[in-house]
Write an enzyme that holds these catalytic residues in place. Sequence first.
Site, short mmCIF file in Angstrom:
data_model
loop_
_atom_site.label_atom_id
_atom_site.label_comp_id
_atom_site.label_asym_id
_atom_site.label_seq_id
_atom_site.Cartn_x
_atom_site.Cartn_y
_atom_site.Cartn_z
CG ASP A 95 -0.22 -0.13 2.40
OD1 ASP A 95 0.99 0.17 2.39
OD2 ASP A 95 -0.73 -0.26 3.40
CG ASP A 267 -5.95 -5.99 1.64
OD1 ASP A 267 -5.39 -5.74 2.97
OD2 ASP A 267 -6.48 -5.17 1.07
CB CYS A 305 -10.94 -28.23 8.15
SG CYS A 305 -9.60 -27.03 7.59
CB CYS A 307 -6.00 -26.27 7.83
SG CYS A 307 -6.45 -26.32 9.33
CB CYS A 310 -8.75 -29.27 10.87
SG CYS A 310 -9.45 -27.74 11.29
CG HIS A 336 -9.08 -23.25 10.87
ND1 HIS A 336 -9.30 -24.23 10.25
CD2 HIS A 336 -10.03 -22.36 11.03
CE1 HIS A 336 -10.80 -23.99 10.05
NE2 HIS A 336 -11.04 -23.13 10.73
#
Length: 389
Positions: A95, A267, A305, A307, A310, A336
């Site tokens: 930015d 974002d 899930c 990930c 998990c 996660h």
Amino acid sequence: MTTQFRFIVEKADPTCSARTGVLHTPHGDIPTPVFAPVGTQATVKTLTPDELVDMGATLILANTYHLYLRPGADVIARLGGLHQFMGWSGPILTDSGGFQVFSLATLRKGSDEGVVFRSHIDGSEHFLSPEKAVTIQEQLGADIIMALDECPDPMDYTYNKAALERTHLWAERCLKAHQRADQALFGILQGGIFPDLRRESARFLTSLNFAGYAIGGLSVGEPKTKTWETLEITVPLLPADKPRYLMGVGSPEDLFEGVERGVDIFDCVLPTRLARNGAVFTSQGRLNLRKAQFAEDPAPIEEGCGCYTCRHFSRAYLRHLYKAGEILGLRLNSIHNLHFLLDLMRRIRTAITENSFGQLKKSFLTHYTPANDQGRRRQDLARRRGKTA
């Protein structure tokens, strides 16, 4: 857009403005729509670049204001640029620092020349002009950089009118200052929630032919209905062959709304900020792992899930880590939450390609209970503005 950048729209949804595409950059291709994890201090909090790659991240956002103050853009440049400095080989977006200057610095005095501000870290005084904002970002070496803009209260018409004129003046100066052909410079639309100002901003900035267009000044405390009304006014006025970036938006339900209205890039700090406070995303809504009801819960955050968190840990263990103040808890929650959003964006891209985006949105939102962040956002904005008064 420079020759090193190309944005190609691959599929448009026949029932709404959702679309898929690919943004080609010197550091790799970005499938869109895309969610970019935020790495404010040249790091996505608690996570390594390899972990981000493994969960499917293709774009990282870094913060110009913070990196300018610490360690300094010149230091990063001498060390090979931001990609090498933070060990991330994929695309980076920075930015301009405008939002932080106008919301976080302890004192600021703006004029058409730029803005004088005091660092929130040590109180030292600095001056940020449009030219300097571009120079800092060129030193950092991000793939996508932002023009300097003024970020007003979205509900104040008089302030927005004046800020819009200054933002447009600064946009022209940023374009003139921009030198690096391996960086794409985006303009930022402002105008608050006011249709006439948003139309004026879109007309002016598109006439300057930026490489892409960011929609700023939203998701900062205004009612959600106003956010989506403003997008519906703004997005159709932007070139179809340029990427569209909605700044600071990242809750699951908001990603659907933004994609439906034609946004390509998002974002937000939300997934890692929630993780640090013991909150995690699920397909039903957020879970607050601080609650006593999870003290002996053997289930993962979400069944099915994929990930790392998990696959290996229970809600009870994650609650224990949070209550004990263990850093691992923040890491596992962040893994996660970011996996959840990145996987959701992958599913959205697939659905658009298969002409089933509407069905996916309906199915997801039927089961998902959104959290109300509006009160917190207003309080946060008021607190920050109070510090800069």
